[in-house]
Design a protein around this motif. Structure first.
Motif, mmCIF file in Angstrom:
data_model
loop_
_atom_site.group_PDB
_atom_site.id
_atom_site.type_symbol
_atom_site.label_atom_id
_atom_site.label_comp_id
_atom_site.label_asym_id
_atom_site.label_seq_id
_atom_site.Cartn_x
_atom_site.Cartn_y
_atom_site.Cartn_z
ATOM 1 N N GLY A 108 13.242 6.182 -12.681
ATOM 2 C CA GLY A 108 14.047 5.105 -12.114
ATOM 3 C C GLY A 108 14.146 5.176 -10.602
ATOM 4 N N GLU A 109 14.044 6.388 -10.050
ATOM 5 C CA GLU A 109 14.090 6.534 -8.592
ATOM 6 C C GLU A 109 12.898 5.840 -7.942
ATOM 7 O OE1 GLU A 109 16.598 7.897 -7.085
ATOM 8 O OE2 GLU A 109 17.597 8.569 -8.936
ATOM 9 N N MET A 110 11.752 5.872 -8.635
ATOM 10 C CA MET A 110 10.572 5.188 -8.122
ATOM 11 C C MET A 110 10.741 3.670 -8.203
ATOM 12 S SD MET A 110 8.647 7.673 -7.148
ATOM 13 C CE MET A 110 7.271 6.637 -6.699
ATOM 14 N N THR A 111 11.414 3.206 -9.252
ATOM 15 C CA THR A 111 11.698 1.785 -9.369
ATOM 16 C C THR A 111 12.586 1.325 -8.227
ATOM 17 O OG1 THR A 111 11.632 2.010 -11.784
ATOM 18 C CG2 THR A 111 12.530 -0.034 -10.903
ATOM 19 N N GLU A 112 13.605 2.120 -7.913
ATOM 20 C CA GLU A 112 14.513 1.774 -6.821
ATOM 21 C C GLU A 112 13.784 1.750 -5.483
ATOM 22 O OE1 GLU A 112 17.833 4.420 -6.856
ATOM 23 O OE2 GLU A 112 18.340 3.997 -8.943
ATOM 24 N N PHE A 113 12.909 2.720 -5.270
ATOM 25 C CA PHE A 113 12.160 2.785 -4.020
ATOM 26 C C PHE A 113 11.264 1.555 -3.845
ATOM 27 C CE2 PHE A 113 7.919 3.947 -2.271
ATOM 28 C CZ PHE A 113 8.278 4.082 -0.948
ATOM 29 N N GLY A 114 10.409 1.317 -4.838
ATOM 30 C CA GLY A 114 9.509 0.181 -4.745
ATOM 31 C C GLY A 114 10.251 -1.146 -4.740
ATOM 32 N N GLY A 115 11.286 -1.241 -5.571
ATOM 33 C CA GLY A 115 12.046 -2.475 -5.659
ATOM 34 C C GLY A 115 12.754 -2.838 -4.361
ATOM 35 N N SER A 116 13.288 -1.838 -3.674
ATOM 36 C CA SER A 116 13.965 -2.093 -2.399
ATOM 37 C C SER A 116 13.008 -2.663 -1.371
ATOM 38 C CB SER A 116 14.583 -0.788 -1.867
ATOM 39 O OG SER A 116 15.541 -0.273 -2.764
ATOM 40 N N LEU A 117 11.807 -2.087 -1.297
ATOM 41 C CA LEU A 117 10.805 -2.579 -0.355
ATOM 42 C C LEU A 117 10.281 -3.963 -0.754
ATOM 43 C CD1 LEU A 117 8.837 0.725 0.310
ATOM 44 C CD2 LEU A 117 10.347 -0.468 1.884
ATOM 45 N N PHE A 118 10.160 -4.195 -2.043
ATOM 46 C CA PHE A 118 9.683 -5.502 -2.493
ATOM 47 C C PHE A 118 10.738 -6.588 -2.287
ATOM 48 C CE2 PHE A 118 6.408 -3.547 -5.648
ATOM 49 C CZ PHE A 118 5.599 -3.235 -4.571
ATOM 50 N N ALA B 260 6.101 -2.155 -14.777
ATOM 51 C CA ALA B 260 5.180 -1.692 -15.822
ATOM 52 C C ALA B 260 4.815 -0.229 -15.608
ATOM 53 C CB ALA B 260 3.927 -2.563 -15.836
ATOM 54 N N ILE B 261 4.638 0.164 -14.347
ATOM 55 C CA ILE B 261 4.251 1.551 -14.047
ATOM 56 C C ILE B 261 5.425 2.510 -14.196
ATOM 57 C CG2 ILE B 261 3.490 3.106 -12.199
ATOM 58 C CD1 ILE B 261 1.813 0.758 -11.121
ATOM 59 N N THR B 262 6.566 2.171 -13.591
ATOM 60 C CA THR B 262 7.697 3.107 -13.570
ATOM 61 C C THR B 262 8.453 3.170 -14.889
ATOM 62 O OG1 THR B 262 9.150 1.381 -12.641
ATOM 63 C CG2 THR B 262 8.018 2.829 -11.090
ATOM 64 N N GLU B 263 8.545 2.038 -15.575
ATOM 65 C CA GLU B 263 9.307 2.010 -16.817
ATOM 66 C C GLU B 263 8.413 2.003 -18.055
ATOM 67 O OE1 GLU B 263 12.495 2.401 -16.499
ATOM 68 O OE2 GLU B 263 12.417 2.163 -14.314
ATOM 69 N N GLY B 264 7.107 1.962 -17.844
ATOM 70 C CA GLY B 264 6.192 1.888 -18.983
ATOM 71 C C GLY B 264 5.627 3.220 -19.429
ATOM 72 N N GLY B 265 6.069 4.306 -18.791
ATOM 73 C CA GLY B 265 5.651 5.625 -19.228
ATOM 74 C C GLY B 265 4.612 6.294 -18.361
ATOM 75 N N ALA B 266 4.100 5.594 -17.355
ATOM 76 C CA ALA B 266 3.101 6.215 -16.480
ATOM 77 C C ALA B 266 3.708 7.374 -15.700
ATOM 78 C CB ALA B 266 2.528 5.177 -15.510
ATOM 79 N N ILE B 267 4.977 7.225 -15.334
ATOM 80 C CA ILE B 267 5.707 8.307 -14.670
ATOM 81 C C ILE B 267 6.645 8.922 -15.698
ATOM 82 C CG2 ILE B 267 7.359 8.887 -12.856
ATOM 83 C CD1 ILE B 267 6.238 6.610 -11.208
ATOM 84 N N VAL B 268 6.441 10.171 -16.009
ATOM 85 C CA VAL B 268 7.221 10.819 -17.060
ATOM 86 C C VAL B 268 8.478 11.459 -16.468
ATOM 87 C CG1 VAL B 268 5.178 11.264 -18.454
ATOM 88 C CG2 VAL B 268 5.949 12.994 -16.828
ATOM 89 N N GLY B 269 9.443 11.714 -17.343
ATOM 90 C CA GLY B 269 10.681 12.357 -16.906
ATOM 91 C C GLY B 269 11.800 11.350 -16.703
ATOM 92 N N SER C 143 0.833 -1.212 0.000
ATOM 93 C CA SER C 143 0.000 0.000 0.000
ATOM 94 C C SER C 143 0.863 1.256 0.000
ATOM 95 C CB SER C 143 -0.927 0.003 1.223
ATOM 96 O OG SER C 143 -1.806 -1.099 1.204
ATOM 97 N N ILE C 144 1.946 1.249 0.778
ATOM 98 C CA ILE C 144 2.855 2.406 0.821
ATOM 99 C C ILE C 144 3.468 2.651 -0.543
ATOM 100 C CG2 ILE C 144 5.069 3.218 1.738
ATOM 101 C CD1 ILE C 144 4.327 1.860 4.379
ATOM 102 N N VAL C 145 3.947 1.576 -1.157
ATOM 103 C CA VAL C 145 4.543 1.720 -2.496
ATOM 104 C C VAL C 145 3.494 2.183 -3.494
ATOM 105 C CG1 VAL C 145 5.642 0.491 -4.409
ATOM 106 C CG2 VAL C 145 6.326 -0.009 -2.046
ATOM 107 N N GLY C 146 2.275 1.632 -3.398
ATOM 108 C CA GLY C 146 1.206 2.035 -4.310
ATOM 109 C C GLY C 146 0.867 3.501 -4.191
ATOM 110 N N GLY D 84 1.424 9.144 -6.229
ATOM 111 C CA GLY D 84 1.973 10.490 -6.088
ATOM 112 C C GLY D 84 2.973 10.795 -7.181
ATOM 113 N N GLY D 85 3.819 9.814 -7.510
ATOM 114 C CA GLY D 85 4.798 10.009 -8.574
ATOM 115 C C GLY D 85 4.144 10.252 -9.922
ATOM 116 N N ILE D 86 3.110 9.488 -10.216
ATOM 117 C CA ILE D 86 2.383 9.674 -11.481
ATOM 118 C C ILE D 86 1.761 11.073 -11.536
ATOM 119 C CG2 ILE D 86 0.397 8.908 -12.841
ATOM 120 C CD1 ILE D 86 0.928 6.073 -11.744
#
Length: 235
Positions: free
Chosen positions: A196-206, A183-192, A12-15, A20-22
């Motif tokens: 990758g910072e969001m991928t690192e955040f979620g990935g670390s927790l996962f 799919a969310i972080t690298e698929g274009g939902a988060i622009v800019g 839920s935290i990552v979601g 927020g990132g999107i």
């Protein structure tokens, strides 16, 4: 595949962070880049702390397994602890900005961000960061999240090998949430460029969830059947 309470909380935290990132990456890219995923910000520190906890978990398992005669079981645990510790340090540039440590000139010339870390090193056209995340990490994730769980469930010999090497096998839940994250972080939902910072955040927790609740969690118990099986190999 139903998550337990801690898994539900972390997912839920990552979601929420992803939502927020999107939102901010589309509505206020400057805020997203300079505040939301800023260096030494909440998300980066959360990533570092999660990786540090992963390191502690594997090191404690290493200490508990010291009586096991099978060398590679203990070696895997210690190696994983060191890898996660390295990742935690790299994430915050080894506390450089906290302790106001100056980057050595020899490293500053090779580091794209002039920081005290290795993942931002650039040798001519070769970028350690791009090579690791674009190629090596992609292969590693596919192997860990998809290939290993499939063979673990279908091949008894492979299952025994993974257990003997103390490898934490992801459950189906972990594979699903990881694939959703990518799919969310690298698929274009988060622009800019900072997605990758969001991928690192979620990935670390996962990764933390995988270590805490792997499919073969019982192998880390002192009374696990694996320990008895390994003991038999001594005779």
């Amino acid at each position: 595949m139903k998550p337990n309470l801690l898994e539900t909380i972390i997912i839920s935290i990552v979601g929420l962070a992803l939502l927020g990132g999107i939102y901010f990456s589309h509505t206020d890219e400057t805020f997203f880049r300079e505040r939301y995923v800023v260096e030494d910000g909440l998300l980066e520190w959360s990533s570092s702390i999660a990786l540090a906890i992963c390191s502690v978990i594997m090191f404690l398992r290493f200490l508990r397994a010291k009586s096991k005669p099978f060398l590679f079981f203990r070696a895997t645990l210690l190696g994983a602890a060191l890898i996660f510790l390295f990742g935690a340090g790299e994430e915050i540039s080894w506390g450089q900005r906290i302790f106001d440590i100056e980057t050595p000139e020899s490293l500053k010339e090779l580091n794209k961000q002039k920081e005290l870390n290795l993942h931002n090193l650039q040798f001519g056209d070769f970028s350690v960061n791009k090579f690791f995340f674009a190629k090596v990490l992609a292969v590693v994730l596919v192997t860990i999240l998809i290939i290993i769980p499939i063979f673990y469930r279908k091949k008894e010999g492979f299952k025994q090998l993974m257990d003997r090497f103390a490898f934490p096998v992801p459950r189906l839940l972990h594979t699903v949430i990881w694939l959703a994250l990518i799919a969310i972080t690298e698929g274009g939902a988060i622009v800019g460029k900072k997605s990758g910072e969001m991928t690192e955040f979620g990935g670390s927790l996962f990764f933390l969830l995988i270590l805490l609740y792997p499919l073969n969690r019982s192998i880390y118990s002192l009374d696990s059947s694996l320990e008895d099986e390994i003991e038999d190999t001594k005779t």
